[in-house]
Write a protein that holds these residues in place. Structure first.
Motif, PDB file in Angstrom:
ATOM      1  N   PRO A   1     -14.838  -6.674   6.113  1.00  0.00           N
ATOM      2  CA  PRO A   1     -14.284  -5.916   4.989  1.00  0.00           C
ATOM      3  C   PRO A   1     -12.788  -5.702   5.229  1.00  0.00           C
ATOM      4  N   VAL A   2     -11.974  -6.212   4.346  1.00  0.00           N
ATOM      5  CA  VAL A   2     -10.525  -6.045   4.441  1.00  0.00           C
ATOM      6  C   VAL A   2     -10.155  -4.817   3.628  1.00  0.00           C
ATOM      7  N   ARG A   3      -9.636  -3.818   4.322  1.00  0.00           N
ATOM      8  CA  ARG A   3      -9.316  -2.527   3.707  1.00  0.00           C
ATOM      9  C   ARG A   3      -7.979  -2.582   2.975  1.00  0.00           C
ATOM     10  N   GLY A   4      -7.948  -1.869   1.870  1.00  0.00           N
ATOM     11  CA  GLY A   4      -6.727  -1.777   1.088  1.00  0.00           C
ATOM     12  C   GLY A   4      -6.879  -0.731   0.012  1.00  0.00           C
ATOM     13  N   ASP A   5      -6.094  -0.870  -1.027  1.00  0.00           N
ATOM     14  CA  ASP A   5      -6.124   0.069  -2.139  1.00  0.00           C
ATOM     15  C   ASP A   5      -6.102  -0.686  -3.457  1.00  0.00           C
ATOM     16  N   LEU A   6      -6.873  -0.184  -4.396  1.00  0.00           N
ATOM     17  CA  LEU A   6      -6.773  -0.639  -5.770  1.00  0.00           C
ATOM     18  C   LEU A   6      -5.711   0.214  -6.444  1.00  0.00           C
ATOM     19  N   LEU A   7      -4.672  -0.429  -6.936  1.00  0.00           N
ATOM     20  CA  LEU A   7      -3.642   0.281  -7.674  1.00  0.00           C
ATOM     21  C   LEU A   7      -3.929   0.047  -9.153  1.00  0.00           C
ATOM     22  N   GLY A   8      -4.088   1.141  -9.901  1.00  0.00           N
ATOM     23  CA  GLY A   8      -4.401   1.052 -11.316  1.00  0.00           C
ATOM     24  C   GLY A   8      -3.156   1.177 -12.172  1.00  0.00           C
ATOM     25  N   PHE A   9      -3.041   0.289 -13.147  1.00  0.00           N
ATOM     26  CA  PHE A   9      -1.886   0.245 -14.043  1.00  0.00           C
ATOM     27  C   PHE A   9      -2.368   0.240 -15.484  1.00  0.00           C
ATOM     28  N   THR A  10      -1.609   0.865 -16.366  1.00  0.00           N
ATOM     29  CA  THR A  10      -1.903   0.791 -17.787  1.00  0.00           C
ATOM     30  C   THR A  10      -1.719  -0.645 -18.263  1.00  0.00           C
ATOM     31  N   GLU A  11      -0.628  -1.271 -17.834  1.00  0.00           N
ATOM     32  CA  GLU A  11      -0.328  -2.662 -18.173  1.00  0.00           C
ATOM     33  C   GLU A  11       0.208  -3.379 -16.939  1.00  0.00           C
ATOM     34  N   LEU A  12      -0.130  -4.658 -16.803  1.00  0.00           N
ATOM     35  CA  LEU A  12       0.384  -5.442 -15.686  1.00  0.00           C
ATOM     36  C   LEU A  12       1.682  -6.172 -16.020  1.00  0.00           C
ATOM     37  N   ASP A  13       2.029  -6.240 -17.306  1.00  0.00           N
ATOM     38  CA  ASP A  13       3.210  -7.005 -17.714  1.00  0.00           C
ATOM     39  C   ASP A  13       4.495  -6.612 -16.973  1.00  0.00           C
ATOM     40  N   PRO A  14       4.791  -5.332 -16.770  1.00  0.00           N
ATOM     41  CA  PRO A  14       6.025  -5.009 -16.040  1.00  0.00           C
ATOM     42  C   PRO A  14       5.881  -5.162 -14.520  1.00  0.00           C
ATOM     43  N   VAL A  15       4.649  -5.218 -14.030  1.00  0.00           N
ATOM     44  CA  VAL A  15       4.387  -5.214 -12.585  1.00  0.00           C
ATOM     45  C   VAL A  15       4.310  -6.628 -12.011  1.00  0.00           C
ATOM     46  N   LEU A  16       3.654  -7.536 -12.703  1.00  0.00           N
ATOM     47  CA  LEU A  16       3.437  -8.878 -12.153  1.00  0.00           C
ATOM     48  C   LEU A  16       4.728  -9.628 -11.814  1.00  0.00           C
ATOM     49  N   PRO A  17       5.783  -9.559 -12.630  1.00  0.00           N
ATOM     50  CA  PRO A  17       7.020 -10.246 -12.220  1.00  0.00           C
ATOM     51  C   PRO A  17       7.586  -9.718 -10.893  1.00  0.00           C
TER      52      PRO A  17
ATOM     53  N   ARG B   1       0.837  -1.200   0.000  1.00  0.00           N
ATOM     54  CA  ARG B   1       0.000   0.000   0.000  1.00  0.00           C
ATOM     55  C   ARG B   1       0.878   1.258   0.000  1.00  0.00           C
ATOM     56  N   PRO B   2       0.357   2.356  -0.549  1.00  0.00           N
ATOM     57  CA  PRO B   2       1.118   3.611  -0.525  1.00  0.00           C
ATOM     58  C   PRO B   2       1.592   3.947   0.895  1.00  0.00           C
ATOM     59  N   GLY B   3       2.860   4.320   1.002  1.00  0.00           N
ATOM     60  CA  GLY B   3       3.443   4.665   2.294  1.00  0.00           C
ATOM     61  C   GLY B   3       4.001   3.485   3.063  1.00  0.00           C
ATOM     62  N   GLN B   4       3.820   2.273   2.554  1.00  0.00           N
ATOM     63  CA  GLN B   4       4.295   1.090   3.254  1.00  0.00           C
ATOM     64  C   GLN B   4       5.616   0.586   2.655  1.00  0.00           C
ATOM     65  N   LYS B   5       6.204  -0.380   3.319  1.00  0.00           N
ATOM     66  CA  LYS B   5       7.565  -0.858   3.094  1.00  0.00           C
ATOM     67  C   LYS B   5       7.928  -1.174   1.636  1.00  0.00           C
ATOM     68  N   TYR B   6       7.028  -1.820   0.884  1.00  0.00           N
ATOM     69  CA  TYR B   6       7.384  -2.263  -0.464  1.00  0.00           C
ATOM     70  C   TYR B   6       6.671  -1.525  -1.592  1.00  0.00           C
ATOM     71  N   HIS B   7       5.946  -0.472  -1.275  1.00  0.00           N
ATOM     72  CA  HIS B   7       5.238   0.262  -2.328  1.00  0.00           C
ATOM     73  C   HIS B   7       6.214   0.816  -3.375  1.00  0.00           C
ATOM     74  N   HIS B   8       7.401   1.189  -2.930  1.00  0.00           N
ATOM     75  CA  HIS B   8       8.391   1.772  -3.852  1.00  0.00           C
ATOM     76  C   HIS B   8       8.745   0.835  -5.011  1.00  0.00           C
ATOM     77  N   LEU B   9       8.561  -0.466  -4.836  1.00  0.00           N
ATOM     78  CA  LEU B   9       8.911  -1.424  -5.890  1.00  0.00           C
ATOM     79  C   LEU B   9       8.060  -1.257  -7.149  1.00  0.00           C
ATOM     80  N   ILE B  10       6.830  -0.773  -6.970  1.00  0.00           N
ATOM     81  CA  ILE B  10       5.905  -0.654  -8.108  1.00  0.00           C
ATOM     82  C   ILE B  10       5.379   0.760  -8.305  1.00  0.00           C
ATOM     83  N   GLU B  11       5.775   1.676  -7.443  1.00  0.00           N
ATOM     84  CA  GLU B  11       5.242   3.038  -7.440  1.00  0.00           C
ATOM     85  C   GLU B  11       5.319   3.718  -8.805  1.00  0.00           C
ATOM     86  N   LYS B  12       6.404   3.539  -9.527  1.00  0.00           N
ATOM     87  CA  LYS B  12       6.557   4.239 -10.804  1.00  0.00           C
ATOM     88  C   LYS B  12       5.570   3.765 -11.865  1.00  0.00           C
TER      89      LYS B  12
END
Length: 141
Positions: free
Chosen positions: A60-76, A11-22
């Motif tokens: 209800p488990v709270r979280g965030d939907l992160l929207g991406f143009t494409e998942l191909d670079p993100v899923l790996p 999630r934004p602001g958490q430990k691993y968000h930086h891996l996919i933030e861009k």
């Protein structure tokens, strides 16, 4: 837009968000129905409602939907972080599945999410701490 529902360290602001933030184009607060646990290793595990027995409290488990143009670079990147090797692979820590996440305006959006399988419920009940609020970030701040 393609979405990934995140509920813990991504999630934004958490430990691993930086891996996919861009790659993130949009962030939408949302929830899924299930049960959330805190693991001793310092991150959460989610079981979706569809994988739980009727005797388990669903929240209800709270979280965030992160929207991406494409998942191909993100899923790996996510697969490596979540120890996901492929559908039903015995080495998987998490399974990658599709579910509906609900936004504040009650829209249901199809999204990818990494979850524990229902087969791990007994292990989670013995080795992890349930998060009754359904919000891992609030429960760990």
């Amino acid at each position: 837009m393609k979405y990934v529902f995140v509920y813990g360290t991504l999630r934004p602001g958490q430990k691993y968000h930086h891996l996919i933030e861009k790659f993130v184009e949009k962030t939408i607060p949302a929830f899924v129905k299930g049960r959330l646990y805190h693991l001793r290793e310092g991150y959460p595990a989610l079981l979706l409602e569809r994988d739980l027995s009727s005797s388990v409290e669903i929240v209800p488990v709270r979280g965030d939907l992160l929207g991406f143009t494409e998942l191909d670079p993100v899923l790996p990147i996510l697969d490596e972080l979540e120890d996901y090797f492929g559908p039903r692979d015995p080495r998987n820590m998490y399974e990658r599945v599709t579910t509906l996440a609900i936004t504040s305006d009650q829209s249901a959006i199809s999204s990818t999410v990494y979850v524990f399988s229902g087969e791990k419920l007994d292990w989670l009940e013995r080795n992890a701490v349930p998060i009754p609020t359904g919000d891992w970030v609030l429960g760990n701040s």
